[in-house]
Design an enzyme around this catalytic site. Structure first.
Site, PDB file in Angstrom:
ATOM      1  N   GLN A  16       0.798  -1.227   0.000  1.00 42.66           N
ATOM      2  CA  GLN A  16       0.000   0.000   0.000  1.00 42.66           C
ATOM      3  C   GLN A  16       0.830   1.276   0.000  1.00 42.66           C
ATOM      4  OE1 GLN A  16      -2.633  -1.763   3.253  1.00 42.66           O
ATOM      5  NE2 GLN A  16      -4.125  -0.564   2.117  1.00 42.66           N
ATOM      6  N   HIS A 118       1.026  -9.228   4.550  1.00 42.14           N
ATOM      7  CA  HIS A 118      -0.115  -8.329   4.416  1.00 42.14           C
ATOM      8  C   HIS A 118      -0.584  -8.424   2.953  1.00 42.14           C
ATOM      9  CE1 HIS A 118      -2.141  -4.773   6.567  1.00 42.14           C
ATOM     10  NE2 HIS A 118      -2.791  -4.912   5.433  1.00 42.14           N
ATOM     11  N   ASN A 162      -1.913 -10.943   8.231  1.00 46.73           N
ATOM     12  CA  ASN A 162      -2.898  -9.904   8.484  1.00 46.73           C
ATOM     13  C   ASN A 162      -4.261 -10.317   7.942  1.00 46.73           C
ATOM     14  OD1 ASN A 162      -3.652  -7.023   9.129  1.00 46.73           O
ATOM     15  ND2 ASN A 162      -4.202  -7.104   6.953  1.00 46.73           N
ATOM     16  N   GLU A 163      -5.252 -10.336   8.800  1.00 53.14           N
ATOM     17  CA  GLU A 163      -6.650 -10.546   8.414  1.00 53.14           C
ATOM     18  C   GLU A 163      -6.853 -11.743   7.481  1.00 53.14           C
ATOM     19  OE1 GLU A 163      -8.488  -6.978   6.994  1.00 53.14           O
ATOM     20  OE2 GLU A 163      -8.174  -5.930   8.877  1.00 53.14           O
ATOM     21  N   ASN A 305      -7.989  -6.106  14.516  1.00 53.52           N
ATOM     22  CA  ASN A 305      -8.284  -5.002  13.595  1.00 53.52           C
ATOM     23  C   ASN A 305      -9.788  -4.743  13.669  1.00 53.52           C
ATOM     24  OD1 ASN A 305      -5.625  -5.288  12.844  1.00 53.52           O
ATOM     25  ND2 ASN A 305      -6.037  -5.782  10.706  1.00 53.52           N
ATOM     26  N   TRP A 417      -4.990   3.168  11.696  1.00 52.19           N
ATOM     27  CA  TRP A 417      -4.808   2.920  10.270  1.00 52.19           C
ATOM     28  C   TRP A 417      -5.238   4.194   9.578  1.00 52.19           C
ATOM     29  CZ3 TRP A 417      -2.423  -0.671   7.439  1.00 52.19           C
ATOM     30  CH2 TRP A 417      -2.507  -0.504   6.043  1.00 52.19           C
TER      31      TRP A 417
END
Ligand code: GAL
Length: 470
Positions: A16, A118, A162-163, A305, A417
């Site tokens: 990102q 991620h 992540n997630e 999160n 975030w």
């Protein structure tokens, strides 16, 4: 309200922000491939340059210092470190980049929290089946061990994946994230399963080979909304809410923190839907084998999160579709009193975070919790004076304070975030989550603090300052 060593942080992820997608020997990742396909991302945008943090890291460090953060959560790009995904070939320039980032942070008294995955799988591994293939478990473990060996003398907080829920659902069920597969009702469960096994294997490696010397902590970042029945007195809505929680939070938290296996509610919902639709063969939700490293107990803290909340009512009765939503059979609705920020899914519900934290304390045996992501998005023209986001952060941090003080939740840190506006996956640059505005139309990609960044900095100073007085 906040313990002395509370982590005040902000988070980003490699794809990102970094750009440098082909720089210095980096291999391609599944996001590099995905963004090249027509119609995948808003206005065909991509992260080839993004915030160019690969070259402008020092600018990011200035932002981190301006906020007064004690912690910074970043992710390392697997394909930048190991271009073909394996330790056969190490990209030393990638290693040097992350060494510099980590060393610079520590020199400024900021502790890094590093996410290993991620969402940016090396394309070379996707070509061999990616997360659907069992071989990924060992490949991930080797990569994780490489990172522990290389950076673990300085990095003490690790997130493996992540997630996994978003990764599995958006990437393999809905096809809206890389690798863009639409295999509803099966692939996401398999991918989630391999992610849990990969996470657990890496945790065991850390535990047996690195922990004694490095003294760090390892977890996985689990995303969840807070869910409440639409009609609290209605049994069907209550049951649907439990299912929704099981398919989101429980899918990954239950095996790791409670039983070593998926929530029973989840398995029976999936199996009864399979039966209804005449789906033969073994359960679509795989089982863990006794011969593999245990999943239970493989987290040293709870990484959460949290973005939003949902009211839940009973679904329409599963329908004829073989898919996750039918298995879950719950309909999510928004309370009309909740403001929506930026994107349609993001209802602003700070008190939902407090409730979720209390639920985590009660359900998962009072773990140490880091809120590893939480934020508020902006769309449309630049608005540096982001009053609503200021309110959002102060309300949210207040709720976290109440969770600590009144509910006794062991919250150890909070990561906003995001540090910077960045490439928001399929929404490209149209959705901005930063505490710093990034001018993507300017070659310098200049960073400008939002009012919310200034407010967050003040809050950090205030809450840290209180202890200094004591
Ligand atoms: C999370 C994700 C982040 C970020 C954020 C805002 O799900 O981990 O990378 O994009 O959502 O939508």
């Amino acid at each position: 309200m906040f313990p002395r060593d509370f982590a005040w942080g902000a988070a980003t992820s490699a794809y990102q922000i970094e750009g440098g997608w082909q720089a210095d020997g980096k291999g391609p990742s599944i996001w590099d491939t995905f963004v090249q396909q027509k119609g995948r991302v808003f206005e065909e945008q991509n992260g080839n340059v993004a915030c160019n943090s690969y070259q402008l890291w020092e600018k990011d460090l200035e932002c981190i210092q301006q906020l007064g953060l004690t912690h910074y959560r970043l992710s390392v790009s697997w394909a930048r470190l190991l271009p073909d995904g394996t330790t056969q070939h190490v990209n030393q320039k990638g290693v040097a980049y992350y060494n510099k980032v980590i060393n610079d942070l520590l020199a400024c008294n900021v502790s890094p929290m590093v996410t290993l995955y991620h969402w940016d799988l090396p394309q070379a591994l996707q070509d061999q089946g990616g997360w659907k293939s069992e071989s990924i478990v060992s490949l991930f473990d080797s990569y994780a061990q490489f990172c522990f060996q290389t950076f673990g003398d300085r990095v003490k907080l690790w997130i493996t994946i992540n997630e996994p829920q978003v990764c599995a659902k958006c990437g393999y069920e809905d096809g809206i994230h890389a690798p863009g597969l639409k295999e509803p009702g099966t692939a996401a469960y398999l991918v989630g399963h391999n992610m849990l096994r990969a996470h657990a294997k890496a945790w065991h490696s850390y535990d047996s080979l690195y922990r004694a010397e490095q003294r760090g902590a390892v977890s996985l970042a689990i995303n969840s909304d807070w869910f409440e029945p639409l009609r609290p007195g209605c049994n069907e809505d209550v049951a649907a809410t439990e299912r929704d929680l099981a398919f989101t939070l429980g899918w990954f938290a239950w095996p790791v923190f409670v039983t070593g296996d998926y929530p029973q509610i989840m398995r029976s919902a999936i199996d009864s839907q399979s039966q209804k639709l005449g789906y033969s063969g073994s359960s679509r939700l795989p089982s863990f084998s006794k011969d593999e490293p245990a999943i239970f107990g493989t987290a040293d803290f709870f990484a959460l999160n949290y973005y939003t909340s949902r009211k839940v009512k009973a679904g329409e009765g599963c329908g004829q579709m073989l898919c996750l939503n039918s298995d879950r059979d719950a309909e999510e609705v928004l309370d009309p009193s909740w403001p929506i920020c930026g994107v349609s899914w993001l209802a602003v519900v700070p008190h939902g975070l407090r409730k979720l934290l209390k639920y985590i304390k009660d359900t998962f045996n009072n773990p140490a919790v880091y809120i590893t992501e939480n934020g508020f998005s902006q769309v449309g023209p630049r608005q540096i004076d982001d009053v609503q986001r200021c309110e959002f952060y102060s309300d949210t941090i207040m709720e976290v304070g109440k969770a600590i003080e009144e509910d006794g939740v062991n919250v150890r840190g909070y990561f906003a975030w995001s540090l910077l506006d960045n490439f928001e996956w399929a929404d490209g640059f149209s959705v901005r989550f930063g505490l710093f505005h990034v001018d993507f139309s300017d070659a310098k990609l200049s960073r400008t603090i939002y009012r919310s960044g200034l407010e967050y900095a003040k809050m950090i100073m205030k809450y840290k300052g209180r202890h200094d007085v004591k």
